[in-house]
Design an enzyme around this catalytic site. Structure first.
Site, PDB file in Angstrom:
ATOM      1  CE  LYS A 102      42.100  43.258 -32.286  1.00 10.56           C
ATOM      2  NZ  LYS A 102      41.677  41.869 -32.086  1.00 10.56           N
ATOM      3  CD  GLU A 126      28.570  43.577 -33.681  1.00 12.06           C
ATOM      4  OE1 GLU A 126      27.621  44.189 -34.144  1.00 12.06           O
ATOM      5  OE2 GLU A 126      29.101  43.874 -32.586  1.00 12.06           O
ATOM      6  N   GLY A 184      47.348  29.758 -24.899  1.00  9.03           N
ATOM      7  CA  GLY A 184      46.909  30.309 -26.191  1.00  9.03           C
ATOM      8  C   GLY A 184      46.096  31.584 -26.079  1.00  9.03           C
ATOM      9  CE  LYS A 202      39.557  43.974 -29.147  1.00  6.37           C
ATOM     10  NZ  LYS A 202      39.869  42.926 -28.155  1.00  6.37           N
ATOM     11  N   GLY A 300      37.923  34.081 -29.390  1.00 10.23           N
ATOM     12  CA  GLY A 300      37.721  32.655 -29.627  1.00 10.23           C
ATOM     13  C   GLY A 300      37.022  32.441 -30.962  1.00 10.23           C
TER      14      GLY A 300
END
Ligand code: NAP
Ligand code: HSE
Length: 428
Positions: A102, A126, A184, A202, A300
């Site tokens: 992004k 996407e 993390g 975004k 993730g």
């Protein structure tokens, strides 16, 4: 037919993409037409969750983007450079692009899409917004019959995780950020997340798709969550709000467009108030559809790879047609949409003020707000903090510039010791 994919990056997202492409059973049949030809990494010796024979791996990323056998380049490196230059070089060499980046698209989208349109290749993104949530496809295709007026999103999982834990544990920002780093979620340098820059990238991308123009990223107002305290979260709770980092794009009836990211008090009965932890959500308001909300994992390996592979499937479906021409998948915007400066945006505000506990202080505050056209919903002394009166103010919708002028005057009044927080309030 088999299409050759060059994968730039084999980290969290790249590893997830490789796992899906290597295990197509039960997924879309077009996956069987996609093969990973080369993988570019920084460190060949690094242990990998997804093992590749050494001949697939290279540190020479230019060799991938110029390889005549490669049809599609997947850029999952992160950062601005060398990602931007590699994307441009891949386009110049006729490759279609799929990216999760992004930062590059929000800041360098204009040159990338100009180059892609000139070359007749697709640039698909996407995964760049809200990880696995298919919101880009929805904006490009499924919602095409609508006029969109407002996008309100929780677009950063790290900050939503931090704010959720602060609210649930009445905890302070710094130790919870340290936990997020240990787990993390937040990176060693967490500023892109906690200063709102990631969410601003975004929302700039979503606004561009929703409102049909290029969004000047440097005009997107951006405020992060470093200054939010456990006390603000507790007061918000008492007033019936959750504090969320919201990314908002709104087009008014006069066509002026505001795009902004900031912490916001969200009423408890608002659909975004219950979106917790690392989850992302996007509420779209459109005519004639009304409200539609997307929510799900915004980051993730699996979630993000799901979005990358969806783009690969779209490209594989269209590749037999040659040059990129599908009007639902190309990006043809050429004009830049100027954004309304934040001082002209109308918002509601919450402010907390520490003042000497003297007669007349509340009256002085009320008079000052009145002089600046700031209409108050409530002005309440809620307690005493270190022998100072703690005053909480909630406004109606007011012009931000006028509110700020009033607050600047109030801050310099002799009775006022501090203004520990000012946070915008959603709705009302
Ligand atoms: P990551 O785990 O740090 O992986 C980056 C990969 O790129 C690594 O394999 C690294 O090589 C390689 N790389 C980076 N710079 C390189 C260079 N200069 N030369 C060669 N190789 C280089 O990053 P990630 O989390 O997968 O994120 C990738 C992209 O996806 C970013 O744009 C990110 O914003 C976006 N994204 C990520 C998520 C997420 O959940 N992680 C969600 C949405 C979007 P080595 O392995 O050898 O170090
Ligand atoms: N750092 C991002 C987040 C994930 O915390 O949501 C990648 O977009």
């Amino acid at each position: 037919m088999t299409y050759q994919v060059g994968l730039l990056g084999l980290g969290t997202v790249g590893g997830g993409v490789a796992q899906i492409l290597r295990d197509p059973a039960g997924r879309h049949p077009l996956l069987r037409e996609l093969a990973i030809a080369r993988v570019g990494v920084r460190d060949l010796a690094k242990p990998r969750a997804v093992a590749f024979d050494p001949q697939y791996l290279t540190t020479d990323l230019e060799a991938i983007v110029t390889d005549p056998d490669i049809d599609i380049v997947v850029e999952v490196l992160g950062g601005i450079e060398p990602a931007r230059s590699l994307i441009l070089k891949a386009i110049a060499n006729g490759k279609h692009i799929v990216t999760a980046n992004k930062a590059v698209i929000a800041r360098h989208g204009a040159e990338i899409f100009d180059a892609a349109n000139a070359q007749g290749v697709y640039v698909m993104l996407e995964a760049a917004v809200a990880g696995g949530i298919p919101v880009i496809q929805a904006l490009k295709q499924s919602l095409g019959a609508n006029r969109i007026h407002t996008i309100t999103g929780i677009l950063n999982g790290t900050t939503n995780y931090i704010l959720t834990r602060m609210q649930q544990e009445q905890g302070d920002f710094a130790p919870i950020l340290a936990d997020a780093q240990r787990l993390g979620y937040a990176e060693a340098d967490p500023s892109a997340d906690i200063d709102g820059l990631d969410a601003a990238d975004k929302i700039a991308i979503l606004a561009s798709l929703a409102f049909g123009g290029r969004i000047p990223r440097d005009q997107v107002y951006c405020e992060g969550i470093r200054q939010i305290t456990a006390a603000d979260i507790a007061y918000a709770d008492k007033l019936g709000f959750r504090i969320k980092l919201l990314a908002i794009a709104h087009q008014a009836s006069d066509q002026s467009l505001e795009v902004r990211v900031h912490p916001t008090l969200v009423p408890l009965d608002h659909p975004l108030a219950g979106v917790n932890g690392v989850f992302n959500a996007i509420l779209l308001e459109a005519t004639p559809l009304g409200q539609v909300m997307f929510s799900g994992p915004g980051a993730g390996a699996g979630a993000t790879a799901s979005a990358v592979v969806a783009d690969l499937i779209n490209i594989a479906a269209l590749l037999p047609q040659g040059r990129a021409s599908h009007p639902l998948l190309t990006c043809q915007h050429e004009h830049t949409v100027p954004l309304l400066p934040i001082a002209k945006v109308n918002s509601r505000f919450y402010a907390r003020v520490h003042a000497q506990d003297h007669p007349g202080v509340l009256g002085k505050l009320g008079t000052c707000f009145g002089a600046h056209n700031v209409s108050l919903e409530s002005l309440v002394q809620i307690g005493v903090h270190h022998e100072l009166a703690e005053i909480v103010i909630v406004t109606h919708h007011v012009c931000e510039g006028e509110f700020r002028q009033a607050m600047a005057e109030i801050s310099s009044m002799p009775d006022i010791e501090a203004v520990p927080s000012i946070v915008r309030v959603l709705g009302g």
